[in-house]
Design a protein around this motif. Structure first.
Motif, mmCIF file in Angstrom:
data_model
loop_
_atom_site.group_PDB
_atom_site.id
_atom_site.type_symbol
_atom_site.label_atom_id
_atom_site.label_comp_id
_atom_site.label_asym_id
_atom_site.label_seq_id
_atom_site.Cartn_x
_atom_site.Cartn_y
_atom_site.Cartn_z
ATOM 1 N N LEU A 213 14.643 68.327 -7.990
ATOM 2 C CA LEU A 213 15.301 68.310 -6.690
ATOM 3 C C LEU A 213 16.767 67.927 -6.839
ATOM 4 C CD1 LEU A 213 12.696 66.415 -4.474
ATOM 5 C CD2 LEU A 213 13.348 68.809 -4.248
ATOM 6 N N GLN A 214 17.592 68.502 -5.985
ATOM 7 C CA GLN A 214 18.997 68.115 -5.962
ATOM 8 C C GLN A 214 19.134 66.798 -5.211
ATOM 9 O OE1 GLN A 214 21.578 71.132 -4.460
ATOM 10 N NE2 GLN A 214 23.441 69.961 -4.797
ATOM 11 N N ILE A 215 19.867 65.854 -5.802
ATOM 12 C CA ILE A 215 20.062 64.553 -5.175
ATOM 13 C C ILE A 215 20.928 64.716 -3.927
ATOM 14 C CG2 ILE A 215 20.993 62.224 -5.477
ATOM 15 C CD1 ILE A 215 18.542 62.807 -7.159
ATOM 16 N N PRO A 216 20.512 64.141 -2.782
ATOM 17 C CA PRO A 216 21.350 64.216 -1.576
ATOM 18 C C PRO A 216 22.753 63.686 -1.854
ATOM 19 C CG PRO A 216 19.185 63.323 -1.050
ATOM 20 C CD PRO A 216 19.252 63.418 -2.540
ATOM 21 N N GLU A 217 23.744 64.323 -1.236
ATOM 22 C CA GLU A 217 25.143 63.965 -1.497
ATOM 23 C C GLU A 217 25.414 62.480 -1.249
ATOM 24 O OE1 GLU A 217 29.638 65.312 -0.086
ATOM 25 O OE2 GLU A 217 27.888 66.478 0.526
ATOM 26 N N LYS A 218 24.786 61.921 -0.215
ATOM 27 C CA LYS A 218 25.026 60.517 0.120
ATOM 28 C C LYS A 218 24.479 59.558 -0.938
ATOM 29 C CE LYS A 218 25.381 61.029 5.131
ATOM 30 N NZ LYS A 218 24.869 60.598 6.452
ATOM 31 N N LEU A 219 23.626 60.074 -1.819
ATOM 32 C CA LEU A 219 23.066 59.234 -2.876
ATOM 33 C C LEU A 219 23.676 59.534 -4.246
ATOM 34 C CD1 LEU A 219 19.242 59.240 -1.988
ATOM 35 C CD2 LEU A 219 20.999 57.590 -1.318
ATOM 36 N N SER A 220 24.658 60.413 -4.276
ATOM 37 C CA SER A 220 25.223 60.844 -5.559
ATOM 38 C C SER A 220 25.849 59.690 -6.336
ATOM 39 C CB SER A 220 26.264 61.945 -5.332
ATOM 40 O OG SER A 220 27.310 61.480 -4.492
ATOM 41 N N HIS A 221 26.379 58.703 -5.618
ATOM 42 C CA HIS A 221 27.033 57.565 -6.270
ATOM 43 C C HIS A 221 26.019 56.561 -6.824
ATOM 44 C CE1 HIS A 221 30.070 54.688 -7.277
ATOM 45 N NE2 HIS A 221 29.723 53.821 -6.351
ATOM 46 N N VAL A 222 24.780 56.648 -6.351
ATOM 47 C CA VAL A 222 23.769 55.659 -6.723
ATOM 48 C C VAL A 222 23.452 55.707 -8.214
ATOM 49 C CG1 VAL A 222 21.341 55.029 -6.430
ATOM 50 C CG2 VAL A 222 22.747 55.514 -4.439
ATOM 51 N N ARG A 223 23.379 56.898 -8.776
ATOM 52 C CA ARG A 223 23.062 57.034 -10.201
ATOM 53 C C ARG A 223 24.055 56.258 -11.067
ATOM 54 N NH1 ARG A 223 17.922 59.065 -11.113
ATOM 55 N NH2 ARG A 223 17.578 60.977 -9.945
ATOM 56 N N LYS A 224 25.332 56.353 -10.706
ATOM 57 C CA LYS A 224 26.361 55.644 -11.467
ATOM 58 C C LYS A 224 26.178 54.134 -11.341
ATOM 59 C CE LYS A 224 31.367 55.440 -12.184
ATOM 60 N NZ LYS A 224 32.691 55.950 -11.739
ATOM 61 N N LEU A 225 25.848 53.674 -10.148
ATOM 62 C CA LEU A 225 25.614 52.244 -9.941
ATOM 63 C C LEU A 225 24.430 51.754 -10.777
ATOM 64 C CD1 LEU A 225 26.101 51.952 -6.070
ATOM 65 C CD2 LEU A 225 27.624 51.050 -7.841
ATOM 66 N N ILE A 226 23.382 52.572 -10.849
ATOM 67 C CA ILE A 226 22.211 52.199 -11.650
ATOM 68 C C ILE A 226 22.590 52.100 -13.121
ATOM 69 C CG2 ILE A 226 19.933 52.946 -12.438
ATOM 70 C CD1 ILE A 226 19.537 54.210 -9.673
ATOM 71 N N ASP A 227 23.346 53.073 -13.618
ATOM 72 C CA ASP A 227 23.772 53.054 -15.018
ATOM 73 C C ASP A 227 24.591 51.807 -15.336
ATOM 74 O OD1 ASP A 227 22.507 55.438 -15.412
ATOM 75 O OD2 ASP A 227 24.330 56.666 -15.410
ATOM 76 N N GLN A 228 25.262 51.257 -14.315
ATOM 77 C CA GLN A 228 26.071 50.048 -14.491
ATOM 78 C C GLN A 228 25.274 48.779 -14.184
ATOM 79 O OE1 GLN A 228 29.242 50.909 -11.740
ATOM 80 N NE2 GLN A 228 30.370 52.178 -13.205
ATOM 81 N N ALA A 229 23.966 48.945 -13.943
ATOM 82 C CA ALA A 229 23.062 47.831 -13.620
ATOM 83 C C ALA A 229 23.451 47.128 -12.318
ATOM 84 C CB ALA A 229 22.995 46.822 -14.767
ATOM 85 N N LYS A 230 24.062 47.866 -11.397
ATOM 86 C CA LYS A 230 24.410 47.319 -10.080
ATOM 87 C C LYS A 230 23.299 47.705 -9.102
ATOM 88 C CE LYS A 230 29.386 47.461 -10.985
ATOM 89 N NZ LYS A 230 30.708 48.014 -10.581
ATOM 90 N N PHE A 231 22.151 47.085 -9.311
ATOM 91 C CA PHE A 231 20.943 47.512 -8.615
ATOM 92 C C PHE A 231 20.941 47.151 -7.132
ATOM 93 C CE2 PHE A 231 19.585 46.597 -13.076
ATOM 94 C CZ PHE A 231 19.500 47.920 -13.472
ATOM 95 N N ASN A 232 21.453 45.987 -6.785
ATOM 96 C CA ASN A 232 21.468 45.591 -5.374
ATOM 97 C C ASN A 232 22.339 46.532 -4.544
ATOM 98 O OD1 ASN A 232 19.751 43.416 -5.765
ATOM 99 N ND2 ASN A 232 21.413 41.971 -6.147
ATOM 100 N N GLU A 233 23.486 46.905 -5.108
ATOM 101 C CA GLU A 233 24.361 47.846 -4.406
ATOM 102 C C GLU A 233 23.674 49.199 -4.242
ATOM 103 O OE1 GLU A 233 28.438 48.104 -5.835
ATOM 104 O OE2 GLU A 233 28.212 46.145 -6.789
ATOM 105 N N ALA A 234 23.000 49.633 -5.292
ATOM 106 C CA ALA A 234 22.306 50.921 -5.249
ATOM 107 C C ALA A 234 21.190 50.903 -4.206
ATOM 108 C CB ALA A 234 21.737 51.249 -6.626
ATOM 109 N N LEU A 235 20.419 49.822 -4.180
ATOM 110 C CA LEU A 235 19.326 49.716 -3.210
ATOM 111 C C LEU A 235 19.839 49.692 -1.776
ATOM 112 C CD1 LEU A 235 16.850 47.186 -4.861
ATOM 113 C CD2 LEU A 235 16.350 49.544 -4.204
ATOM 114 N N GLU A 236 20.961 49.029 -1.568
ATOM 115 C CA GLU A 236 21.534 48.963 -0.218
ATOM 116 C C GLU A 236 21.904 50.358 0.282
ATOM 117 O OE1 GLU A 236 25.158 46.726 2.239
ATOM 118 O OE2 GLU A 236 24.846 46.316 0.106
ATOM 119 N N ILE A 237 22.500 51.165 -0.592
ATOM 120 C CA ILE A 237 22.870 52.529 -0.215
ATOM 121 C C ILE A 237 21.624 53.351 0.106
ATOM 122 C CG2 ILE A 237 23.848 54.695 -1.072
ATOM 123 C CD1 ILE A 237 25.841 53.005 -2.686
ATOM 124 N N ILE A 238 20.601 53.218 -0.731
ATOM 125 C CA ILE A 238 19.369 53.982 -0.515
ATOM 126 C C ILE A 238 18.703 53.581 0.798
ATOM 127 C CG2 ILE A 238 17.046 54.441 -1.386
ATOM 128 C CD1 ILE A 238 18.184 53.947 -4.208
#
Length: 244
Positions: free
Chosen positions: A3-28
């Motif tokens: 599946l193509q990742i929704p545009e609003k979640l495109s930044h989340v992958r980068k946050l996860i790679d940087q171990a910024k999990f709380n920020e990623a979860l908030e966006i999701i």
């Protein structure tokens, strides 16, 4: 095809790679609560959340979210996402259900064989090998666990786009495998490699897991002062993260 990742979640992958999990979860979670989502978007959000819970070692949440994702992926006929959800469900092994974990991995392996080889299936293959190595270790199949973990490490090193989180997770399982074999020197080497990268990522939960293994290794070596030091460091981090 994934599946193509929704545009609003495109930044989340980068946050996860940087171990910024709380920020990623908030966006999701904002994404999930702010609009009426299609089943495909719901599925994407759930799978990303499950991946975060894998890294943060929140296994009950991981299994719960992955189970919901699996139901949706089955309804949509999405084989690739079904594999990813089954891998997430297999983390039930850390909630003491080895048989279910083994069943999920077997089904994921069967489905994965039906998918064409591409970047997304390579990622799934690595993730599957990672959880499979834990399951085999828990079963006492040290040779099988070693083979799966080493194969996972090889695939990670071959993929220039793989992240440090995958690498550290593989170093950790290899550390535990060698500790179980009595290879304390190799176990410590893998644990220290994992620790180095996790410190760079500021990944507290993983650092605590590294300290726990290192404490076990020093205990086995009879170095009780070092074992106690690392044990205290692990407990200190766990105390902090449990309150956040």
């Amino acid at each position: 095809m994934s599946l193509q990742i929704p545009e609003k979640l495109s930044h989340v992958r980068k946050l996860i790679d940087q171990a910024k999990f709380n920020e990623a979860l908030e966006i999701i979670e904002n994404f999930e609560n702010s609009e009426s989502l299609s089943p495909e978007d719901q599925l994407s959000a759930l799978l990303i959340k499950a991946r975060i819970y894998t890294y943060t070692r929140e296994y009950e949440k991981n299994v719960e979210v992955s189970s919901r994702a699996y139901e949706i992926s089955q309804e949509l006929g999405r084989a690739s996402e079904s594999v990813e959800a089954l891998i997430g469900k297999a983390y039930i092994i850390f909630i003491d259900d080895l048989d279910k974990a083994s069943t999920y991995v077997t089904e994921a392996e069967r489905l994965l064989k039906s998918l064409p080889d591409d970047f997304s299936t390579d990622v799934l293959r690595r993730r599957l090998l990672s959880i499979k190595s834990w399951i085999l270790l828990f079963k006492g199949n040290i040779n099988g666990a070693t083979e799966s973990a080493q194969q996972c490490l090889k695939l990670i090193k071959e993929d220039k786009l793989s992240n440090k989180l995958e690498l550290t997770a593989t170093f950790l399982i290899l550390g535990w495998i060698n500790w179980n074999q009595g290879n304390q020197t190799k176990a410590l080497d893998y644990a220290m490699k994992s620790l180095k990268h996790n410190i760079e990522l500021n990944h507290d939960v993983a650092i605590a897991a590294d300290y726990t293994l290192i404490a076990r290794i020093y205990l086995g070596k009879g170095d009780y002062d070092q074992a106690l030091q690392y044990c205290k460091q692990s407990l200190a981090i766990k105390g902090i993260t449990s309150r956040t």
